[in-house]
Enzyme design. Structure first.
Site, PDB file in Angstrom:
ATOM      1  CB  SER A   1     -13.736  15.688  27.588  1.00  0.00           C
ATOM      2  OG  SER A   1     -13.056  15.584  26.379  1.00  0.00           O
TER       3      SER A   1
ATOM      4  CD  GLN B   1       5.207   8.558  15.282  1.00  0.00           C
ATOM      5  OE1 GLN B   1       4.790   9.617  14.814  1.00  0.00           O
ATOM      6  NE2 GLN B   1       6.430   8.130  15.085  1.00  0.00           N
ATOM      7  CG  PHE B   2       3.022   9.079  22.749  1.00  0.00           C
ATOM      8  CD1 PHE B   2       4.319   8.838  23.177  1.00  0.00           C
ATOM      9  CD2 PHE B   2       2.024   9.236  23.713  1.00  0.00           C
ATOM     10  CE1 PHE B   2       4.627   8.756  24.537  1.00  0.00           C
ATOM     11  CE2 PHE B   2       2.325   9.158  25.063  1.00  0.00           C
ATOM     12  CZ  PHE B   2       3.623   8.913  25.481  1.00  0.00           C
TER      13      PHE B   2
ATOM     14  CB  THR C   1      -4.755   9.000  13.725  1.00  0.00           C
ATOM     15  OG1 THR C   1      -3.972   9.311  14.890  1.00  0.00           O
ATOM     16  CG2 THR C   1      -5.994   8.227  14.135  1.00  0.00           C
ATOM     17  CB  SER C   2      -0.822  11.496  12.335  1.00  0.00           C
ATOM     18  OG  SER C   2      -0.676  11.766  13.703  1.00  0.00           O
TER      19      SER C   2
ATOM     20  N   GLY D   1      -8.003  14.430  16.733  1.00  0.00           N
ATOM     21  CA  GLY D   1      -8.166  12.993  16.950  1.00  0.00           C
ATOM     22  C   GLY D   1      -9.621  12.635  17.256  1.00  0.00           C
ATOM     23  CG  ASP D   2     -11.265  14.334  20.602  1.00  0.00           C
ATOM     24  OD1 ASP D   2     -10.688  13.283  20.924  1.00  0.00           O
ATOM     25  OD2 ASP D   2     -11.127  15.397  21.225  1.00  0.00           O
TER      26      ASP D   2
HETATM   27  N1  LIG Z   1      -0.507  18.694  11.668  1.00  0.00           N
HETATM   28  C1  LIG Z   1      -1.440  18.054  10.943  1.00  0.00           C
HETATM   29  N2  LIG Z   1      -1.474  18.189   9.603  1.00  0.00           N
HETATM   30  C2  LIG Z   1      -2.387  17.566   8.853  1.00  0.00           C
HETATM   31  N3  LIG Z   1      -3.334  16.749   9.367  1.00  0.00           N
HETATM   32  C3  LIG Z   1      -3.362  16.566  10.702  1.00  0.00           C
HETATM   33  C4  LIG Z   1      -2.416  17.200  11.554  1.00  0.00           C
HETATM   34  N4  LIG Z   1      -2.683  16.833  12.836  1.00  0.00           N
HETATM   35  C5  LIG Z   1      -3.747  16.025  12.773  1.00  0.00           C
HETATM   36  N5  LIG Z   1      -4.171  15.850  11.496  1.00  0.00           N
HETATM   37  C6  LIG Z   1      -5.335  15.057  11.042  1.00  0.00           C
HETATM   38  O1  LIG Z   1      -6.086  14.663  12.178  1.00  0.00           O
HETATM   39  C7  LIG Z   1      -6.058  13.236  12.327  1.00  0.00           C
HETATM   40  C8  LIG Z   1      -5.898  12.876  13.788  1.00  0.00           C
HETATM   41  O2  LIG Z   1      -4.842  13.588  14.343  1.00  0.00           O
HETATM   42  P1  LIG Z   1      -3.726  12.962  15.285  1.00  0.00           P
HETATM   43  O3  LIG Z   1      -2.823  14.098  15.633  1.00  0.00           O
HETATM   44  O4  LIG Z   1      -3.123  11.778  14.630  1.00  0.00           O
HETATM   45  O5  LIG Z   1      -4.573  12.442  16.518  1.00  0.00           O
HETATM   46  P2  LIG Z   1      -4.607  12.919  18.045  1.00  0.00           P
HETATM   47  O6  LIG Z   1      -5.300  14.258  18.016  1.00  0.00           O
HETATM   48  O7  LIG Z   1      -5.384  11.831  18.691  1.00  0.00           O
HETATM   49  O8  LIG Z   1      -3.179  13.010  18.485  1.00  0.00           O
HETATM   50  C9  LIG Z   1      -4.929  12.763  11.432  1.00  0.00           C
HETATM   51  O9  LIG Z   1      -5.205  11.464  10.916  1.00  0.00           O
HETATM   52  C10 LIG Z   1      -4.944  13.800  10.328  1.00  0.00           C
HETATM   53  O10 LIG Z   1      -5.946  13.499   9.386  1.00  0.00           O
HETATM   54  C1  LIG Z   2     -10.535  17.699  27.953  1.00  0.00           C
HETATM   55  C2  LIG Z   2      -9.957  17.475  26.598  1.00  0.00           C
HETATM   56  N1  LIG Z   2     -10.419  16.488  25.823  1.00  0.00           N
HETATM   57  C3  LIG Z   2      -9.931  16.282  24.570  1.00  0.00           C
HETATM   58  C4  LIG Z   2      -8.919  17.051  24.045  1.00  0.00           C
HETATM   59  C5  LIG Z   2      -8.459  16.825  22.630  1.00  0.00           C
HETATM   60  O1  LIG Z   2      -7.215  16.311  22.514  1.00  0.00           O
HETATM   61  P1  LIG Z   2      -6.578  16.118  21.038  1.00  0.00           P
HETATM   62  O2  LIG Z   2      -6.299  17.471  20.520  1.00  0.00           O
HETATM   63  O3  LIG Z   2      -5.341  15.322  21.311  1.00  0.00           O
HETATM   64  O4  LIG Z   2      -7.554  15.381  20.187  1.00  0.00           O
HETATM   65  C6  LIG Z   2      -8.422  18.057  24.821  1.00  0.00           C
HETATM   66  C7  LIG Z   2      -7.334  18.882  24.296  1.00  0.00           C
HETATM   67  O5  LIG Z   2      -6.710  19.677  24.947  1.00  0.00           O
HETATM   68  C8  LIG Z   2      -8.961  18.279  26.111  1.00  0.00           C
HETATM   69  O6  LIG Z   2      -8.537  19.269  26.897  1.00  0.00           O
END
Ligand SMILES: Nc1ncnc2c1ncn2[C@@H]1O[C@H](COP(=O)(O)OP(=O)(O)O)[C@@H](O)[C@H]1O
Ligand SMILES: Cc1ncc(COP(=O)(O)O)c(C=O)c1O
Length: 325
Positions: free
Chosen positions: A17, A153-154, A188-189, A231-232
């Site tokens: 995106s 995780q999800f 990733t987490s 995550g991105d």
């Molecule tokens: N609350 C948090 N505290 C510390 N690190 C985080 C946190 N959320 C995300 N991260 C970092 O960002 C990476 C990706 O985030 P994650 O939440 O697992 O992915 P997504 O955004 O795809 O859900 C993790 O591996 C970690 O390094």
């Molecule tokens: C269009 C779009 N792409 C990517 C993301 C990023 O998602 P995440 O925070 O889970 O990495 C968002 C977050 O709201 C989004 O709106």
């Protein structure tokens, strides 16, 4: 002695995106990859004013035909040749997944060594934010084509159909994901019952040649707040670091080293983001404040500090160690 030559550069097609303001999707991936020395070409799956975590957003979700048209345009000029990497993020619907499948297959035909980094953007915190049919499509169509998969995780639970509550569960989920045909998996987490203030990354690297598997975990402090695009950013940085490590390492271990560096970058960028937020006096989001109830300045405060904290991308301050599990 001759000076070292320039570091090898990846040529990446990134399909994600795009937002005008803020840092998610291609806006979170492109600059860090360029900073690490790589060529990035971007196809946008959506163009929004801002990410969807704000109370409102404007813009367009592109139809799959748009992606196919752009790729055909590249092909018409021979510009599709020479990609070493494909990185994909939010796709949003099954037509887009099919278009990505077709692009991945065509790029692999051009370059059998193509590395496909698949971030299966399906949902988070117990909820899907894409149509339900995408789970099976990712599992059955895209995972078998991927080189490196980066579910949270999800998403790992959705793709495997198994609950993940412990490191042992995560190891089993990685095995199940390998069985789909992906040699490298990074969850990733993961939050476990042991300590709510610690998150764990769980990675698994399987040698396609020998079938040997290296499984590891990295523990890192959980920061409170709601960070978008993390995550991105992670998928982009781990891809670049894996490319560097794979070029140097022989045998298993490249994925763990790449994850150590990417985790350090995440921590650096996210701590800088929190500091900026605190310095501007904006309230820190309580952990589970509903998406629609967050004021815009609070949401904006958690846009990743990618530009001011760019040093954390190239040379992160913190060190994390992967532990074999
Ligand atoms: N609350 C948090 N505290 C510390 N690190 C985080 C946190 N959320 C995300 N991260 C970092 O960002 C990476 C990706 O985030 P994650 O939440 O697992 O992915 P997504 O955004 O795809 O859900 C993790 O591996 C970690 O390094
Ligand atoms: C269009 C779009 N792409 C990517 C993301 C990023 O998602 P995440 O925070 O889970 O990495 C968002 C977050 O709201 C989004 O709106």
């Amino acid at each position: 002695m001759a000076p070292p030559g320039p570091a090898a550069s990846a040529r990446i097609l990134s399909i994600q995106s795009h937002v005008v303001s803020g840092y998610v999707g291609n806006r979170a991936a492109t600059f860090p990859l360029q900073l690490l020395g790589h060529e990035v070409d971007a196809i946008n799956t959506v163009q929004f004013s801002n990410h969807t975590g704000y109370n409102t957003f404007a813009g367009t979700r592109f139809a799959a035909a748009h992606m196919r048209e752009l790729f055909a345009g590249l092909q018409a000029n021979g510009l599709d040749r020479g990609y070493t990497h494909l990185l994909t993020g939010y796709m949003g619907n099954s037509d887009n997944v099919r278009a990505v499948e077709s692009i991945a297959r065509q790029l692999r035909e051009q370059n059998p060594g193509l590395v496909f980094v698949l971030d299966p953007v399906l949902g988070d915190d117990g909820a899907l934010y894409v149509p339900e049919d995408l789970v099976a499509l990712y599992r059955d169509v895209l995972c078998p084509l991927a080189t490196l998969l980066t579910p949270n995780q999800f998403e790992a639970e959705q793709l495997t159909g198994q609950p993940i509550a412990s490191l042992d569960d995560a190891k089993r989920a990685c095995d199940a994901l390998h069985a789909l045909g992906v040699p490298n998996v990074v969850i990733t987490s993961l939050q476990t019952a042991d300590d709510p203030d610690v998150l764990h990354l769980v990675g698994s690297e399987k040698s396609p040649q020998t079938g040997a598997c290296h499984q590891f975990a990295i523990a890192f402090p959980r920061l409170t707040g709601y960070f978008t695009g993390s995550g991105d950013l992670f998928a982009a940085v781990v891809m670049a670091r894996h490319f560097e490590m794979a070029a140097h390492a022989d045998g298993l271990g490249a994925l763990a080293r790449a994850c150590e560096l990417a985790t350090a970058t995440q921590a650096g960028v996210m701590v800088a983001t929190k500091r900026r937020q605190e310095a501007t006096g904006v309230a820190v989001a309580p952990d589970h404040l509903h998406r629609g109830s967050r004021p815009a300045d609070m949401v904006r405060g958690f846009e990743l500090c990618i530009i001011p904290a760019q040093r954390q991308i190239v040379s992160p301050d913190t060190r994390f160690a992967a532990v074999d599990i």
